[in-house]
Design a protein around this motif. Structure first.
Motif, PDB file in Angstrom:
ATOM      1  N   ARG A 144       0.551  -0.806   0.078  1.00 23.19           N
ATOM      2  CA  ARG A 144      -0.366   0.099  -0.146  1.00 23.19           C
ATOM      3  C   ARG A 144       0.405   1.253  -0.106  1.00 23.19           C
ATOM      4  O   ARG A 144       0.166   1.995  -0.445  1.00 23.19           O
ATOM      5  CB  ARG A 144      -0.825   0.385   1.697  1.00 23.19           C
ATOM      6  CG  ARG A 144      -1.714   1.308   1.390  1.00 23.19           C
ATOM      7  CD  ARG A 144      -2.936   0.986   2.776  1.00 23.19           C
ATOM      8  NE  ARG A 144      -3.960   0.141   1.886  1.00 23.19           N
ATOM      9  CZ  ARG A 144      -5.181   0.165   1.962  1.00 23.19           C
ATOM     10  NH1 ARG A 144      -5.532   1.515   1.645  1.00 23.19           N
ATOM     11  NH2 ARG A 144      -5.681  -0.709   1.453  1.00 23.19           N
ATOM     12  N   ILE A 147       1.969   2.622  -3.117  1.00 18.05           N
ATOM     13  CA  ILE A 147       0.925   3.243  -4.720  1.00 18.05           C
ATOM     14  C   ILE A 147       1.395   4.502  -4.435  1.00 18.05           C
ATOM     15  O   ILE A 147       1.348   5.346  -5.514  1.00 18.05           O
ATOM     16  CB  ILE A 147      -0.904   3.033  -4.066  1.00 18.05           C
ATOM     17  CG1 ILE A 147      -0.701   2.108  -3.799  1.00 18.05           C
ATOM     18  CG2 ILE A 147      -1.490   3.413  -4.640  1.00 18.05           C
ATOM     19  CD1 ILE A 147      -1.746   1.283  -2.959  1.00 18.05           C
ATOM     20  N   THR A 154       4.889   5.221  -9.481  1.00 20.22           N
ATOM     21  CA  THR A 154       5.373   4.163  -9.035  1.00 20.22           C
ATOM     22  C   THR A 154       4.999   3.120  -8.966  1.00 20.22           C
ATOM     23  O   THR A 154       4.939   2.630 -10.332  1.00 20.22           O
ATOM     24  CB  THR A 154       4.266   4.835  -7.896  1.00 20.22           C
ATOM     25  OG1 THR A 154       2.788   4.333  -8.105  1.00 20.22           O
ATOM     26  CG2 THR A 154       3.942   6.476  -7.420  1.00 20.22           C
ATOM     27  N   VAL A 156       2.752   0.659  -8.872  1.00 19.48           N
ATOM     28  CA  VAL A 156       1.257   0.385  -9.354  1.00 19.48           C
ATOM     29  C   VAL A 156       1.364   0.487 -11.203  1.00 19.48           C
ATOM     30  O   VAL A 156       0.314   0.175 -12.045  1.00 19.48           O
ATOM     31  CB  VAL A 156       0.268   0.754  -8.776  1.00 19.48           C
ATOM     32  CG1 VAL A 156      -0.180   0.422  -7.270  1.00 19.48           C
ATOM     33  CG2 VAL A 156       0.001   2.577  -8.601  1.00 19.48           C
ATOM     34  N   TRP A 192      -3.537  -2.764  -8.791  1.00 21.43           N
ATOM     35  CA  TRP A 192      -3.769  -1.785  -7.928  1.00 21.43           C
ATOM     36  C   TRP A 192      -4.589  -2.711  -6.808  1.00 21.43           C
ATOM     37  O   TRP A 192      -4.243  -2.164  -5.522  1.00 21.43           O
ATOM     38  CB  TRP A 192      -4.999  -0.527  -8.256  1.00 21.43           C
ATOM     39  CG  TRP A 192      -4.669   0.743  -8.948  1.00 21.43           C
ATOM     40  CD1 TRP A 192      -3.610   0.646 -10.242  1.00 21.43           C
ATOM     41  CD2 TRP A 192      -4.593   1.424  -8.255  1.00 21.43           C
ATOM     42  NE1 TRP A 192      -3.337   1.802 -10.605  1.00 21.43           N
ATOM     43  CE2 TRP A 192      -3.845   2.783  -9.137  1.00 21.43           C
ATOM     44  CE3 TRP A 192      -4.916   1.777  -6.871  1.00 21.43           C
ATOM     45  CZ2 TRP A 192      -3.825   3.526  -8.997  1.00 21.43           C
ATOM     46  CZ3 TRP A 192      -4.354   3.476  -6.802  1.00 21.43           C
ATOM     47  CH2 TRP A 192      -3.870   4.595  -7.458  1.00 21.43           C
ATOM     48  N   HIS A 195      -2.018  -4.002  -4.685  1.00 18.42           N
ATOM     49  CA  HIS A 195      -0.983  -3.477  -3.403  1.00 18.42           C
ATOM     50  C   HIS A 195      -1.854  -2.792  -2.660  1.00 18.42           C
ATOM     51  O   HIS A 195      -1.009  -2.147  -1.642  1.00 18.42           O
ATOM     52  CB  HIS A 195      -0.488  -1.613  -4.468  1.00 18.42           C
ATOM     53  CG  HIS A 195       0.725  -2.415  -5.446  1.00 18.42           C
ATOM     54  ND1 HIS A 195       1.799  -2.526  -4.458  1.00 18.42           N
ATOM     55  CD2 HIS A 195       1.253  -2.855  -5.983  1.00 18.42           C
ATOM     56  CE1 HIS A 195       2.932  -2.740  -4.531  1.00 18.42           C
ATOM     57  NE2 HIS A 195       2.230  -3.451  -6.179  1.00 18.42           N
ATOM     58  N   ARG A 196      -2.742  -2.755  -2.599  1.00 17.19           N
ATOM     59  CA  ARG A 196      -4.498  -2.795  -1.944  1.00 17.19           C
ATOM     60  C   ARG A 196      -4.427  -3.550  -0.481  1.00 17.19           C
ATOM     61  O   ARG A 196      -4.010  -3.138   0.007  1.00 17.19           O
ATOM     62  CB  ARG A 196      -5.423  -2.147  -2.112  1.00 17.19           C
ATOM     63  CG  ARG A 196      -5.682  -0.576  -2.969  1.00 17.19           C
ATOM     64  CD  ARG A 196      -6.758   0.195  -3.029  1.00 17.19           C
ATOM     65  NE  ARG A 196      -7.993  -1.195  -3.561  1.00 17.19           N
ATOM     66  CZ  ARG A 196      -8.046  -1.602  -5.181  1.00 17.19           C
ATOM     67  NH1 ARG A 196      -7.995  -0.765  -6.130  1.00 17.19           N
ATOM     68  NH2 ARG A 196      -9.225  -2.591  -5.246  1.00 17.19           N
ATOM     69  N   THR A 241     -11.110   1.978  -5.472  1.00 12.00           N
ATOM     70  CA  THR A 241     -10.290   2.773  -5.122  1.00 12.00           C
ATOM     71  C   THR A 241     -11.347   3.712  -4.133  1.00 12.00           C
ATOM     72  O   THR A 241     -10.826   3.599  -2.806  1.00 12.00           O
ATOM     73  CB  THR A 241      -9.260   3.237  -5.758  1.00 12.00           C
ATOM     74  OG1 THR A 241      -8.436   2.736  -6.239  1.00 12.00           O
ATOM     75  CG2 THR A 241      -8.753   4.749  -4.871  1.00 12.00           C
ATOM     76  N   LEU A 250      -6.311   7.884  -1.915  1.00  7.88           N
ATOM     77  CA  LEU A 250      -5.253   6.934  -3.652  1.00  7.88           C
ATOM     78  C   LEU A 250      -6.082   7.402  -4.333  1.00  7.88           C
ATOM     79  O   LEU A 250      -6.065   7.637  -5.544  1.00  7.88           O
ATOM     80  CB  LEU A 250      -5.883   5.970  -2.475  1.00  7.88           C
ATOM     81  CG  LEU A 250      -5.209   5.295  -1.780  1.00  7.88           C
ATOM     82  CD1 LEU A 250      -5.687   3.816  -1.613  1.00  7.88           C
ATOM     83  CD2 LEU A 250      -3.382   5.437  -1.461  1.00  7.88           C
ATOM     84  N   LYS A 253      -4.027   9.547  -6.785  1.00 11.54           N
ATOM     85  CA  LYS A 253      -3.245   8.965  -7.921  1.00 11.54           C
ATOM     86  C   LYS A 253      -3.605   7.706  -9.127  1.00 11.54           C
ATOM     87  O   LYS A 253      -3.554   7.904 -10.151  1.00 11.54           O
ATOM     88  CB  LYS A 253      -2.568   8.043  -6.938  1.00 11.54           C
ATOM     89  CG  LYS A 253      -1.580   7.022  -7.450  1.00 11.54           C
ATOM     90  CD  LYS A 253      -0.214   7.363  -8.536  1.00 11.54           C
ATOM     91  CE  LYS A 253       0.577   6.129  -9.236  1.00 11.54           C
ATOM     92  NZ  LYS A 253       1.460   7.090 -10.073  1.00 11.54           N
TER      93      LYS A 253
END
Length: 327
Positions: A144, A147, A154, A156, A192, A195-196, A241, A250, A253
């Protein structure tokens, strides 16, 4: 026990599949399996896969009765995977000998849920090193945290599913599956979500994956309506998101990335068939209209003039269309 399952979708890559299969042969191990998914190829690819199954240890071949796209082909492979770890490879790329053994040693030593790797981009005869846009190498961190920031490239944005290795626990939690039917940008909602929701990751500085660019059969080279699936992919990124506990942090982004991709496609609109180009403008304008207004305002103010101008013009088109519909 199967230690690693490698999922390799193929679609009409007869010219490149022999390199891919040779590199898999140089990566065989008695506890590895290679799941080769033929996505209803119409050239000689399917025959190559059948011969590979006869002559290579650990090969499993699966096939589709109709062409379903890369996302669905990967899911077919995931359904068949038995390994403790999962990796992906595209049917026109190749690997250096021992690639998977090195990645497996790295992820097991670190004890994290997934690792990401650098790669070598191959365009014709040129070679370019592409790095994961994340500084620490060989250090376990929170996915996380990788991100952000919104205004920089980054992890993601480095959405290649094949650039890494993943523990099976992520598959069991549903984090490795792709959105069925997406023809392009299928990696974006996937990376995404990973990473979340995954608990740990690390970056390994290996350079033994060779990614072939500019392949004529790739959707990035074809200007038909399948390219427009990026709208559906990024809509999914935005909606998921927005439901996240850190949505306020977030969302800038996610919006900025979506805007950058819309601007990129509008800027190269000449590659599309005329009817697809018109649809692209309409869908792009509608997508801007769905974005949170305050976040979009801030994103446009922070972008370079050229891209911001393209997007503001498209945004006005959306407002005009909405006004005409209301009237």
């Amino acid at each position: 026990m199967v230690k690693l399952s490698v999922i390799v979708p193929f679609y009409n890559v007869q010219a490149y599949a022999p390199d891919t299969l040779r590199s898999l042969r140089a990566n065989t191990r008695e506890d590895f399996e290679f799941i080769l998914v033929d996505d209803c190829s119409t050239d000689g690819t399917a025959d190559l896969l059948r011969r590979a199954a006869d002559g290579m240890e650990g090969v499993v071949v699966r096939g589709h009765g109709r062409n379903a796209g890369l996302a669905t082909a990967r899911n077919t492979g995931l359904d068949a995977a038995r390994g403790e770890y999962i990796a992906f490879l595209d049917g026109d790329d190749w690997l250096a000998p021992g690639h998977y053994t090195r990645l497996l040693a790295g992820i097991e030593a670190l004890g994290c849920a997934f690792v990401r790797t650098d790669h070598v981009q191959v365009t014709g005869t040129s070679r370019t090193v592409r790095r994961v846009p994340h500084g620490p190498r060989g250090v376990v961190g929170d996915p996380r945290d990788a991100i952000l920031p919104a205004g920089r490239t980054t992890s993601v944005d480095y959405a290649f599913a094949w650039a890494g290795m993943y523990h099976r626990s992520l598959l069991d939690r549903g984090l490795l599956r792709f959105t069925d039917g997406l023809r392009t940008a299928e990696d974006r909602p996937w990376i995404w979500r990973l990473h979340r929701e995954a608990e740990s990751f690390a970056v390994l500085g290996t350079l033994s994956h060779f990614y072939r660019r500019g392949v004529a059969t790739s959707l990035t080279q074809i200007g038909d309506e399948r390219q427009l699936d990026f709208i559906r992919a990024y809509d999914q990124v935005l909606s998921e998101t927005a439901a996240d506990r850190d949505a306020g942090t977030l969302m800038p982004k996610a919006v900025r990335t979506y805007c950058a991709v819309i601007s990129h496609h509008i800027g190269s609109v000449e590659k599309f068939e005329p009817s697809v180009a018109r649809t692209l403008r309409t869908l792009g304008a509608a997508a801007l209209g769905r974005m949170p207004r305050d976040v979009l305002d801030d994103v446009l103010d922070s972008m370079d003039t050229e891209r911001a101008t393209v997007l503001r013009r498209l945004r006005r088109r959306s407002a005009t269309t909405e006004g005409a519909a209301a009237a």
